[in-house]
Write a protein that holds these residues in place. Structure first.
Motif, short mmCIF file in Angstrom:
data_model
loop_
_atom_site.label_atom_id
_atom_site.label_comp_id
_atom_site.label_asym_id
_atom_site.label_seq_id
_atom_site.Cartn_x
_atom_site.Cartn_y
_atom_site.Cartn_z
N GLY A 193 -7.42 32.43 -12.64
CA GLY A 193 -8.71 31.82 -12.93
C GLY A 193 -8.63 30.37 -13.34
N HIS A 194 -7.42 29.77 -13.20
CA HIS A 194 -7.21 28.35 -13.53
C HIS A 194 -7.64 28.05 -14.97
N LEU A 195 -7.36 28.99 -15.88
CA LEU A 195 -7.63 28.81 -17.30
C LEU A 195 -9.10 28.51 -17.57
N ALA A 196 -9.97 29.14 -16.80
CA ALA A 196 -11.41 28.95 -17.00
C ALA A 196 -11.79 29.31 -18.42
N GLY A 197 -12.58 28.48 -19.04
CA GLY A 197 -13.00 28.70 -20.42
C GLY A 197 -12.13 28.03 -21.44
N ASP A 198 -10.99 27.50 -21.01
CA ASP A 198 -10.14 26.78 -21.96
C ASP A 198 -10.88 25.52 -22.42
N PRO A 199 -10.98 25.29 -23.72
CA PRO A 199 -11.80 24.19 -24.22
C PRO A 199 -11.28 22.80 -23.89
N LEU A 200 -10.00 22.68 -23.58
CA LEU A 200 -9.44 21.34 -23.36
C LEU A 200 -9.03 21.05 -21.92
N VAL A 201 -8.60 22.06 -21.16
CA VAL A 201 -8.00 21.74 -19.86
C VAL A 201 -8.65 22.43 -18.67
N GLN A 202 -9.74 23.14 -18.87
CA GLN A 202 -10.27 23.92 -17.74
C GLN A 202 -10.62 23.04 -16.53
N GLN A 249 -9.26 20.06 -15.66
CA GLN A 249 -8.03 19.57 -15.03
C GLN A 249 -7.29 20.70 -14.33
N ALA A 250 -7.23 21.87 -14.97
CA ALA A 250 -6.50 23.01 -14.40
C ALA A 250 -7.11 23.45 -13.08
N LEU A 251 -8.42 23.38 -12.97
CA LEU A 251 -9.09 23.79 -11.74
C LEU A 251 -8.62 22.94 -10.56
N LEU A 252 -8.33 21.68 -10.81
CA LEU A 252 -7.94 20.76 -9.75
C LEU A 252 -6.42 20.65 -9.59
N GLN A 253 -5.67 20.83 -10.67
CA GLN A 253 -4.24 20.49 -10.63
C GLN A 253 -3.29 21.67 -10.80
N LEU A 254 -3.75 22.81 -11.30
CA LEU A 254 -2.86 23.94 -11.59
C LEU A 254 -2.78 24.88 -10.39
N ILE A 255 -1.56 25.17 -9.96
CA ILE A 255 -1.31 26.13 -8.88
C ILE A 255 -0.46 27.26 -9.45
#
Length: 270
Positions: free
Chosen positions: A171-180, A182-188
């Motif tokens: 879920g690309h850390l959806a809901g994370d208060p700090l990185v959601q 960035q994670a959506l675009l950069q985390l694989i």
């Protein structure tokens, strides 16, 4: 106060240990669990570091090194552990419940930190089993997304049920208060399984050598020391094999005092 709590209280006066409290426990399957504990107000750590955690056994502290899975900004500390039926510590720790006391070292340390790497474009986090833990902390650190354009988490396990935190990472850390964002675009996230049928199957070296790991990634379809940085955490076999592979490709091992292209946690592998 019970004898056990009294012993913990006494140990808590140590200059190297504090007494904390179990806040939650999650059993992923029959041989894998995670737990959170209270965090002392003075406890500071860098994402990717480990710390000593344990219990008092026969009046003495029994401690083991555990990578911190929670983010550096978290209010609690989280750890991921295997269950060893006859293990001196985990045979007891796996039965812990909310409210139980636990021992925590005061000084986190380690080399699986961003400061031990030189700048690059892609960061590959290769983990087997519970070696995922320090990378869970790293991918929730806003700084890592500023340092690298892509962060690739590769988690290799035997069975599908061993893929702890799979839902959060998919879920690309959806809901994370700090990185959601960035994670959506950069985390694989690349989960891979060795013993069961799965959409990605095989050990990490096979994924690298076959080129399958790089499907959909930006950049070359190989590991390149000019652009890529790597962290390794997990089994001895994986670390030794990938270390040899990386060095053959021109990667240099880094440390806190001398940042370079890849790092491992030598405190765990000797």
């Amino acid at each position: 106060m019970s004898d056990r709590k009294a012993a913990l209280a006494a140990l808590g006066q140590s200059n190297t240990l504090t007494v904390e409290t179990i806040q939650s426990v999650r059993h992923w399957n029959a041989h894998l669990f995670s737990f959170t504990i209270t965090r002392p107000a003075s406890f500071r750590f860098r994402s990717g570091e480990f710390v000593m955690v344990g219990l008092p056994i026969e009046g003495k502290p029994l401690l083991r090194a555990y990578s911190i899975a929670s983010p550096a900004w978290g209010e609690e500390l989280e750890f991921l552990s295997i269950k060893v039926p006859d293990g001196p510590l985990t045979s007891r720790l796996q039965h812990c419940e909310i409210g139980d006391p636990v021992l925590l070292g005061r000084k986190p340390t380690g080399t699986l930190v961003a400061d031990a790497l030189t700048p690059g474009k892609r960061l590959f986090l290769f983990a087997t089993g519970t070696g995922l833990a320090p990378f869970l902390s790293l991918v929730r650190d806003p700084e890592i997304y500023e340092r690298f354009g892509q962060i690739v988490v590769v988690h290799c396990v035997r069975d599908v049920s061993d893929l702890a935190y799979r839902e959060e990472l998919e879920g690309h850390l959806a809901g994370d208060p700090l990185v959601q964002d960035q994670a959506l675009l950069q985390l694989i996230y690349v989960p891979t399984v060795t013993r069961e049928e799965f959409h990605t199957k095989g050990r990490i070296p096979h994924l690298i050598e076959s080129g399958r790991l790089f499907d959909g990634l930006q950049g070359p379809a190989t590991l390149d020391p000019a652009t890529d940085r790597v962290m390794l955490c997990g089994s001895m076999a994986m670390i030794k094999g990938l270390t040899a592979m990386l060095e053959e490709r021109g990667f240099a091992e880094g440390s806190n005092s001398r940042p370079a292209d890849f790092v491992i946690e030598r405190a765990f592998v000797g």
